[in-house]
Design a protein around this motif. Structure first.
Motif, short mmCIF file in Angstrom:
data_model
loop_
_atom_site.label_atom_id
_atom_site.label_comp_id
_atom_site.label_asym_id
_atom_site.label_seq_id
_atom_site.Cartn_x
_atom_site.Cartn_y
_atom_site.Cartn_z
N PRO A 83 -2.22 -1.82 -7.96
CA PRO A 83 -3.16 -2.16 -8.99
C PRO A 83 -4.53 -1.42 -8.54
N GLN A 84 -5.40 -1.40 -9.90
CA GLN A 84 -6.60 -0.56 -9.46
C GLN A 84 -7.38 -1.28 -8.40
N THR A 85 -7.33 -2.63 -8.50
CA THR A 85 -8.24 -3.39 -7.02
C THR A 85 -7.81 -3.04 -5.90
N VAL A 86 -6.20 -2.83 -5.57
CA VAL A 86 -6.10 -2.34 -4.30
C VAL A 86 -6.57 -0.67 -4.16
N ILE A 87 -6.27 -0.11 -5.06
CA ILE A 87 -6.87 1.29 -4.84
C ILE A 87 -8.40 1.45 -4.53
N ARG A 88 -9.10 0.58 -5.15
CA ARG A 88 -10.54 0.53 -4.91
C ARG A 88 -10.77 0.08 -3.42
N LEU B 254 0.73 -1.27 0.04
CA LEU B 254 0.01 0.06 0.02
C LEU B 254 1.01 1.15 0.03
N VAL B 255 1.92 1.24 0.50
CA VAL B 255 2.83 2.35 0.61
C VAL B 255 4.29 1.94 0.22
N ILE B 256 4.94 3.04 -0.22
CA ILE B 256 6.59 2.89 -0.46
C ILE B 256 7.18 3.62 0.59
N PRO C 229 2.60 4.51 -5.91
CA PRO C 229 2.09 4.57 -7.30
C PRO C 229 1.64 3.36 -8.23
N ASP C 230 2.44 2.23 -7.86
CA ASP C 230 2.14 1.32 -8.71
C ASP C 230 1.05 0.20 -8.23
#
Length: 98
Positions: free
Chosen positions: A76-81, A57-59, A73-74
């Motif tokens: 995936p869209q699934t994680v962002i949702r 989730l973080v870097i 920033p990388d």
């Protein structure tokens, strides 16, 4: 594919979820700033951020004695949702039972 159970477990702890609320808005955040905002010790905050990092989730970036974290920033869209939904639920006012 993302490890959804690991992401949900990372977000299930209140301090980590509140940290994500701060980090997810953007920018870099020093562990010292997160400590102050969330009332956590340095070692506790570092452990929490390590869990969020392991979940993807973080870097982080080392800056002298401190570590700075930002949204991955990388991711995936699934994680962002998933994160967006968890944060939206956190921000909704709770309804009182009648």
């Amino acid at each position: 594919m993302s490890d959804v159970p690991q992401i949900l477990a990372a977000l299930a702890e209140p301090t980590r979820l509140r940290a994500m609320q701060i980090v997810w808005r953007g920018g870099e955040h020093c562990v010292c700033d997160l400590m102050c905002a969330l009332g956590a010790t340095q070692s506790r905050m570092s452990r929490h951020m390590g869990v969020l990092k392991s979940a993807g989730l973080v870097i982080d970036r080392r800056d002298a004695q401190w570590v700075r974290y930002r949204r991955n920033p990388d991711a995936p869209q699934t994680v962002i949702r998933i994160v967006d939904a968890a944060l939206a639920a956190l921000e909704k006012p709770r309804r009182r039972a009648a």
